[in-house]
Each structure stands twice: as structure tokens, then as C-alpha cells.
Design an enzyme around this catalytic site. Structure first.
Site, PDB file in Angstrom:
ATOM      1  N   ARG A  13      -7.460 -50.690 -49.965  1.00 44.42           N
ATOM      2  CA  ARG A  13      -6.094 -50.629 -50.460  1.00 44.42           C
ATOM      3  C   ARG A  13      -5.984 -49.517 -51.502  1.00 44.42           C
ATOM      4  NH1 ARG A  13      -4.982 -52.444 -46.508  1.00 44.42           N
ATOM      5  NH2 ARG A  13      -3.946 -54.401 -45.956  1.00 44.42           N
TER       6      ARG A  13
ATOM      7  N   HIS B 154      -4.654 -43.642 -42.860  1.00 43.18           N
ATOM      8  CA  HIS B 154      -4.643 -45.098 -42.675  1.00 43.18           C
ATOM      9  C   HIS B 154      -4.996 -45.475 -41.228  1.00 43.18           C
ATOM     10  CE1 HIS B 154      -2.893 -48.984 -44.562  1.00 43.18           C
ATOM     11  NE2 HIS B 154      -3.844 -49.276 -43.685  1.00 43.18           N
TER      12      HIS B 154
END
Length: 313
Positions: A228, A276
């Protein structure tokens, strides 16, 4: 016949509309899969397959829903929704796990072997005075020992790396040094030549790797973050990179996504950006996990990967 509401994006529906019914059939479930639409009677819905980017935000009308099954591994965009009172399960599936393991292993090996160093000198000079240590002499720390963190840590240990894992609460895993708590974090960071962060986004992990904690790492350490973006303090990382305290950072997740074009990470010579992609949810394997959890619920068995609302994951 359980009725399942598919509350994700239109693109998701296109990807799942064939493989999810097949996965349900393979589990022996005769179910009705209903794409989200206006005017749907919430009383008909027994399970909700959900993506945070989809249209469903208010769960309060779905009083008969027995579970909300997220298609995303992260639940930070939903766990604070006060209308969500049904059991919530995050996505942990075989394809996602394998993708994460391969991304982590690939980037750890790249830096362990010094491939960037050798590849940067295509100038005709024969440099054979530098060889990488063996994996057993390279210390790697994995922050976060959930399903994905454990899978990565075990693979790195299997290759031969000296692996330390850290988690908020105590864990014991064969073949790994497991630390926990604040004292354990200091110890885990102090030995990490390569640091892999696979932590969830919670109040406790936000800004965890600030300037003080980055300074604990051995000089020249490499950071990999496929977890994250909020775990790292951007300015602190950039300062540590500029000072040489951090040798390189491979970043797959960011505080703002897509990463803004003007963000300094893009142009920094010691930063590698990936968009990502480390642990993408794959419809075929994710559908099997959704079907497995619905089958378990129908049989009165505990749900897999149910979110602890207090911890936030």
C-alpha cells in the site's frame, strides 16, 4: 437457489459473466447471478460480489445478504462503510498470490544479482571483479505476514535468502525468523538489505516508514513496495534516496493512483515505478474463491478471509 448480486463495474461484468457461473456450477451450486441495476429488489439478494469501484455504496437495504465478497485484496475503501453490516471477505486467490510472489521474487533477484549495475555499463570494459553474494548471505525482511506476505517470504526462503518476517501480532512460520511489535520492527528494519512491504492500509500502517524508520535500514538498502502506498512517506523516501541511505526503491502502489505525471518518482534515477500490477485479480481464479465461499456459507461453514473490522483487514 441462492441469488447473487454482481455489484462491480461493467468491465468487471464482462470479465466475470462467464467464468463466475462456471465456478459456481463446478462447486455444485445452482445459483442465479444478477448484474447490478436500478430497481433491483434488495430482498432478493443473498450474496453480494463487490468491487469498490462499482455502483453499490449503500448496503443497508440488503438485509438478507449473508456475505459481501470483495473482488479486491485491499478493503480500505469499504471497511469504514457504516452501512456495511454483513460479513465482508477480502479476495485472496491463487492467481493473485502467484502474481505477487513472482513480482517480488523477480525484483529481489534483480537487485540481489546486481543486474542493474552490470546492465548500466555497456561500454566495452570487462568488469569481473564484482559478484553478488549467495542468497544465503543476503538478508531480506518482509513486512506483513498475511497470506500474500507469507507466500512471498516462503518463496524467498526457498530460494535461499535469509528471511525475516514482521507482523503486528506474533506469528510462527517454519524456516523464517518472525518478529512482531515495535521492538521487532526496529530489529527487522535494522537487518534488511532488501525490504519488502506487503502491509494492509490501516491507521497503524499509514506513514509507518517515515524518515526515522528509513534511517534504521542498512545504508544502500533496496525497498520493494507492492503493498500500500500509504505505508511510505514519499518525501522521506526521496530524501533517503538522494542521501544514498536507500539504494533503490521499486514501487507498485502510491498514495494517488494513477501516479501524477509530475511526481518526482517518475524521473528519479533510483526509483522504478510499476503501475499497480504486482498482484492483479484474475477473474478465473477469483471466481473460484467467490464460489468456494458461497458454497461454504450454504453448507454452514466459516467463510474464508473474513475481514476483522477492528483491525481493518
Amino acid at each position: 437457489m441462492p441469488r447473487i448480486l454482481f455489484a462491480a463495474t461493467e468491465d468487471d461484468w464482462h470479465d466475470y459473466r462467464h467464468c463466475l457461473p462456471k465456478a459456481l456450477q463446478d462447486k455444485g451450486l445452482h445459483a442465479e447471478l444478477i448484474p447490478y441495476h436500478e430497481g433491483l429488489d434488495p430482498a432478493l439478494v443473498e450474496y453480494i460480489v463487490y468491487a469498490p469501484a462499482g455502483p453499490l455504496q449503500d448496503f443497508s437495504p440488503y438485509t438478507k445478504a449473508r456475505a459481501v465478497l470483495s473482488l479486491w485484496a485491499g478493503v480500505e475503501k469499504i471497511v469504514g462503510n457504516t452501512t456495511l453490516t454483513q460479513p465482508l471477505c477480502r479476495m485472496v486467490d491463487e492467481g493473485l498470490e502467484k502474481g505477487m510472489v513472482e513480482w517480488v521474487l523477480g525484483h529481489v533477484m534483480h537487485h540481489h544479482l546486481g543486474l542493474g549495475f552490470f546492465g548500466a555499463h555497456q561500454d566495452g570494459v570487462w568488469r569481473n571483479d564484482r559478484a553478488a553474494p549467495l542468497a544465503s548471505d543476503r538478508k531480506v525482511t518482509v513486512l506483513g505476514l498475511g497470506a500474500l506476505g507469507q507466500a512471498c517470504a516462503r518463496m524467498l526462503a526457498q530460494v535461499g535468502f535469509d528471511v525475516t518476517g514482521w507482523s503486528r501480532s506474533a506469528r510462527a512460520l517454519d524456516g523464517l525468523t518472525c518478529l512482531h511489535g515495535e521492538a521487532g520492527l526496529t530489529q527487522a528494519l535494522s537487518s534488511a538489505e532488501v525490504l519488502v512491504t506487503i502491509l494492509p492500509q490501516t491507521p497503524e500502517t499509514t506513514n509507518l516508514l517515515d524518515a526515522a524508520r528509513l534511517a534504521l535500514l542498512p545504508e544502500g538498502a533496496v525497498i520493494l513496495n507492492p503493498g500500500r502506498g500509504t505505508v511510505l512517506v514519499d518525501d522521506a523516501l526521496l530524501a533517503a534516496l538522494d542521501a544514498g541511505q536507500i539504494g533503490h526503491a521499486v514501487l507498485d502502489v502510491f498514495r494517488q493512483e494513477p501516479l501524477p505525471e509530475a511526481h518526482p518518482f517518475w524521473a528519479h534515477p533510483r526509483v522504478t515505478v510499476t503501475p499497480h500490477i504486482a498482484a492483479a485479480t484474475r477473474p478465473e481464479t477469483a471466481s473460484k474463491m467467490v464460489a468456494e465461499n458461497i458454497a461454504r456459507a450454504e453448507a454452514g461453514q466459516p467463510l474464508l478471509h473474513q475481514v476483522n473490522r477492528t483491525r481493518g483487514y
